[in-house]
Design an enzyme around this catalytic site. Structure first.
Site, PDB file in Angstrom:
ATOM      1  N   CYS A   1      36.672  42.446  38.047  1.00 52.55           N
ATOM      2  CA  CYS A   1      36.653  41.526  39.187  1.00 52.55           C
ATOM      3  C   CYS A   1      35.708  42.105  40.241  1.00 52.55           C
ATOM      4  O   CYS A   1      35.031  43.100  39.986  1.00 52.55           O
ATOM      5  CB  CYS A   1      38.053  41.266  39.733  1.00 52.55           C
ATOM      6  SG  CYS A   1      38.857  42.660  40.558  1.00 52.55           S
TER       7      CYS A   1
ATOM      8  N   ASN B   1      37.998  45.473  42.087  1.00 48.87           N
ATOM      9  CA  ASN B   1      38.874  46.302  41.254  1.00 48.87           C
ATOM     10  C   ASN B   1      40.068  46.848  42.034  1.00 48.87           C
ATOM     11  O   ASN B   1      40.497  47.975  41.840  1.00 48.87           O
ATOM     12  CB  ASN B   1      38.089  47.428  40.588  1.00 48.87           C
ATOM     13  CG  ASN B   1      38.836  48.135  39.465  1.00 48.87           C
ATOM     14  OD1 ASN B   1      38.686  49.325  39.262  1.00 48.87           O
ATOM     15  ND2 ASN B   1      39.637  47.417  38.706  1.00 48.87           N
TER      16      ASN B   1
ATOM     17  N   CYS C   1      42.575  44.088  43.140  1.00 46.40           N
ATOM     18  CA  CYS C   1      43.581  43.019  43.057  1.00 46.40           C
ATOM     19  C   CYS C   1      43.717  42.475  41.638  1.00 46.40           C
ATOM     20  O   CYS C   1      44.658  42.809  40.930  1.00 46.40           O
ATOM     21  CB  CYS C   1      43.241  41.874  44.021  1.00 46.40           C
ATOM     22  SG  CYS C   1      43.354  42.304  45.772  1.00 46.40           S
ATOM     23  N   ARG C   2      42.781  41.636  41.219  1.00 41.24           N
ATOM     24  CA  ARG C   2      42.936  40.906  39.960  1.00 41.24           C
ATOM     25  C   ARG C   2      42.767  41.764  38.718  1.00 41.24           C
ATOM     26  O   ARG C   2      43.617  41.729  37.814  1.00 41.24           O
ATOM     27  CB  ARG C   2      41.942  39.733  39.906  1.00 41.24           C
ATOM     28  CG  ARG C   2      42.186  38.700  40.982  1.00 41.24           C
ATOM     29  CD  ARG C   2      41.096  37.661  41.009  1.00 41.24           C
ATOM     30  NE  ARG C   2      39.848  38.271  41.461  1.00 41.24           N
ATOM     31  CZ  ARG C   2      38.674  37.661  41.446  1.00 41.24           C
ATOM     32  NH1 ARG C   2      38.560  36.433  40.975  1.00 41.24           N
ATOM     33  NH2 ARG C   2      37.600  38.275  41.897  1.00 41.24           N
ATOM     34  N   SER C   3      41.682  42.508  38.612  1.00 35.28           N
ATOM     35  CA  SER C   3      41.475  43.277  37.369  1.00 35.28           C
ATOM     36  C   SER C   3      42.491  44.398  37.186  1.00 35.28           C
ATOM     37  O   SER C   3      42.966  44.591  36.064  1.00 35.28           O
ATOM     38  CB  SER C   3      40.022  43.771  37.251  1.00 35.28           C
ATOM     39  OG  SER C   3      39.662  44.614  38.308  1.00 35.28           O
TER      40      SER C   3
ATOM     41  N   ASP D   1      41.200  34.955  43.879  1.00 34.85           N
ATOM     42  CA  ASP D   1      41.285  36.320  44.391  1.00 34.85           C
ATOM     43  C   ASP D   1      42.332  36.380  45.507  1.00 34.85           C
ATOM     44  O   ASP D   1      42.124  35.838  46.592  1.00 34.85           O
ATOM     45  CB  ASP D   1      39.927  36.750  44.927  1.00 34.85           C
ATOM     46  CG  ASP D   1      39.861  38.231  45.242  1.00 34.85           C
ATOM     47  OD1 ASP D   1      40.934  38.862  45.402  1.00 34.85           O
ATOM     48  OD2 ASP D   1      38.744  38.757  45.323  1.00 34.85           O
TER      49      ASP D   1
END
Length: 152
Positions: free
Chosen positions: A8, A11, A13-15, A123
């Site tokens: 993301c 690196n 939050c999402r990934s 995000d």
């Protein structure tokens, strides 16, 4: 050994959420010796930082650890090291392909394209909705693990 990399923008939050959820699913199925998971950022903003507090809090609700996770940036060597390089949104995918010099390689794809959602993972750094992100990440991880299990 199958190697999966989630990517993301930052690196945090999402990934890392996808990395932690995928690791949890893999462990529960007893596949830790066959599948390894990591995550990375397109940017250098959060290198060495732990996942965002919202990500940590949401994962803790579900008993999923982020222990030892630190942000890192995508590097060219990742193309050779990973079997799947998965962007959390379409901008990530475009940037991954550009950075790795792989405009159409099938190992690089958008995370939710494996699901019925067929959209980007929003995000939560900007939306503040870590629950929506978690729900989509869980669906995506389940779909990816099913795809990987077919090849084992």
């Amino acid at each position: 050994m199958i190697r999966v990399l989630f990517v993301c923008l930052g690196n945090i939050c999402r990934s890392p959420m996808a990395e932690a959820v995928m690791r949890d699913l893999i462990e529960k199925k007893g596949l830790s010796s066959k599948i390894k998971v990591d995550s990375a950022a397109m940017s250098s903003w959060h290198i060495g930082e732990p996942p965002h507090k919202g990500t940590q809090s949401k994962l803790k609700e579900y008993g999923i650890s982020t222990s030892g996770m630190k942000g890192r940036q995508l590097v060219k060597e990742d193309f050779e090291s990973f079997d799947y390089i998965i962007g959390m949104d379409s901008n990530n995918v475009r940037n991954i392909r550009e950075k790795l010099g792989q405009p159409e390689h099938p190992k690089i794809f958008r995370f939710l394209d494996l699901t019925s959602h067929k959209k980007d993972v929003p995000d939560p750094y900007y939306t503040g909705d870590f629950q929506e992100t978690y729900d989509l990440v869980l669906d995506g991880c389940k779909a990816l693990l099913e795809k990987i299990e077919e090849s084992l």
